[in-house]
Design an enzyme around this catalytic site. Sequence first.
Site, mmCIF file in Angstrom:
data_model
loop_
_atom_site.group_PDB
_atom_site.id
_atom_site.type_symbol
_atom_site.label_atom_id
_atom_site.label_comp_id
_atom_site.label_asym_id
_atom_site.label_seq_id
_atom_site.Cartn_x
_atom_site.Cartn_y
_atom_site.Cartn_z
ATOM 1 N N ARG A 165 13.661 25.043 -36.991
ATOM 2 C CA ARG A 165 12.713 26.012 -37.547
ATOM 3 C C ARG A 165 11.313 25.409 -37.697
ATOM 4 O O ARG A 165 10.315 26.115 -37.576
ATOM 5 C CB ARG A 165 13.221 26.539 -38.889
ATOM 6 C CG ARG A 165 14.433 27.449 -38.748
ATOM 7 C CD ARG A 165 14.903 27.986 -40.076
ATOM 8 N NE ARG A 165 15.994 28.940 -39.901
ATOM 9 C CZ ARG A 165 16.601 29.572 -40.885
ATOM 10 N NH1 ARG A 165 16.225 29.371 -42.144
ATOM 11 N NH2 ARG A 165 17.583 30.422 -40.637
ATOM 12 N N LYS A 193 32.429 45.920 -38.852
ATOM 13 C CA LYS A 193 32.424 47.256 -39.445
ATOM 14 C C LYS A 193 31.427 48.197 -38.787
ATOM 15 O O LYS A 193 30.276 47.832 -38.559
ATOM 16 C CB LYS A 193 32.100 47.164 -40.943
ATOM 17 C CG LYS A 193 33.239 46.641 -41.789
ATOM 18 C CD LYS A 193 32.895 46.822 -43.269
ATOM 19 C CE LYS A 193 34.092 46.512 -44.156
ATOM 20 N NZ LYS A 193 33.780 46.820 -45.572
ATOM 21 N N GLY A 243 18.701 39.085 -40.474
ATOM 22 C CA GLY A 243 18.522 40.350 -41.183
ATOM 23 C C GLY A 243 17.326 41.133 -40.687
ATOM 24 O O GLY A 243 17.370 42.354 -40.539
#
Length: 395
Positions: A37, A199, A375
């Site tokens: 990073r 899911k 995310g």
Amino acid sequence: MAKRTIEDIDVRGKRALMRVDFNVPIAEDGSVGDDKRIVAALPTIRYLLEQGAKVILCSHLGRPKGQVDMKYSMAPVGARLAELLPDTRVWMAEDVVGESAQTAIADMQEGEIVLLENLRFHAEEEKNDPAFAKQLADLADIYVSDAFGTVHRAHASTAGVAAYLPAVAGYLIGREVGIMGTALENPERPFVAILGGAKVADKIAIIKNLLQKCDSLLIGGGMAYTFFKAKGYEIGNSILDANSLELAKELMAEAEERGVALVLPVDDVVADRFAADAARQVVPCNAIPVGWGGMDIGPETIKLFTNVIKNAKTVIWNGPMGVFEFPAFAVGTGAIAKACAECKGTTIIGGGDSASAVKKLGYAKQMTHISTGGGASLEYLEGKVLPGIAVLNDK
């Protein structure tokens, strides 16, 4: 990209507050365990330095929960950054907006760096407290956003500071938004989306958004079994998102209505228990034996999916095809990674487990783009407005 970048403004002599993602693992000896990073931020840092800016870097590290906890100090990151930029003076501030930071910034010269202490030593950071955002902004003349993994959160350092400073994107943000934005809004066709994971509920918004944009949607991983159940198939002990059965039917109907090919597996690798060494067999997707559970896509599905991917001009992939943490059930995920690597079109890996799999299998360099934000990339694929992008100045 519709937002201004570092190349759209004059940074010479300016104090540039740059939000980076230096949330890196720290080894037991106190050194940086993985500097990927930090390395990823270097192109933007180097550009600012070369242009004569005074670079002020800010990041969070770990979860200190708004308290000063030196276990999460940025000091090891500062040491590694100094090693990566041996010809650049790197100052390490002992606080974020206090006397140490202010003094270091006042004393720094053009082409030098000040690294602030951990932003999350202040509870005000995650609360996007306006007073704290103003204190951060007062340290600088311009704001540079280059931490894509944090732009889906409206924190003081990702959104709040932009109310007080000219705000532009660094190279990492520019690449993320440029490549992913083009793929979603103006893709070369055929445009193929591949979704995996467990899911259906976790990917509802992504599926709905992609059904309006893609030509083919390939669904693998655990959520495929909810679609099978919705079609009336026996799924044995396979994972089932029971609350999403009606939704799965609606999504299949919507795909048909829009003329999108929603492609499900035709065969599966099933196991008699959830274990790395479980007994396994390949069965048609509509004939999973009672007591057995799906763990990976089968060989015929691999051929089917690979053929669709091979002919694509744009591919976006998010989510593994099976329980890829078990080597025996990682074949499908590996095959999809290989197919994406061999695709001649634009290939985008949407962060998370897919990115990990691609890197682990050695295909990273063959992809057009691997998102740096798990995310954030998911919310971008959902079509959501990302607070840390929205606040940047328009061109």
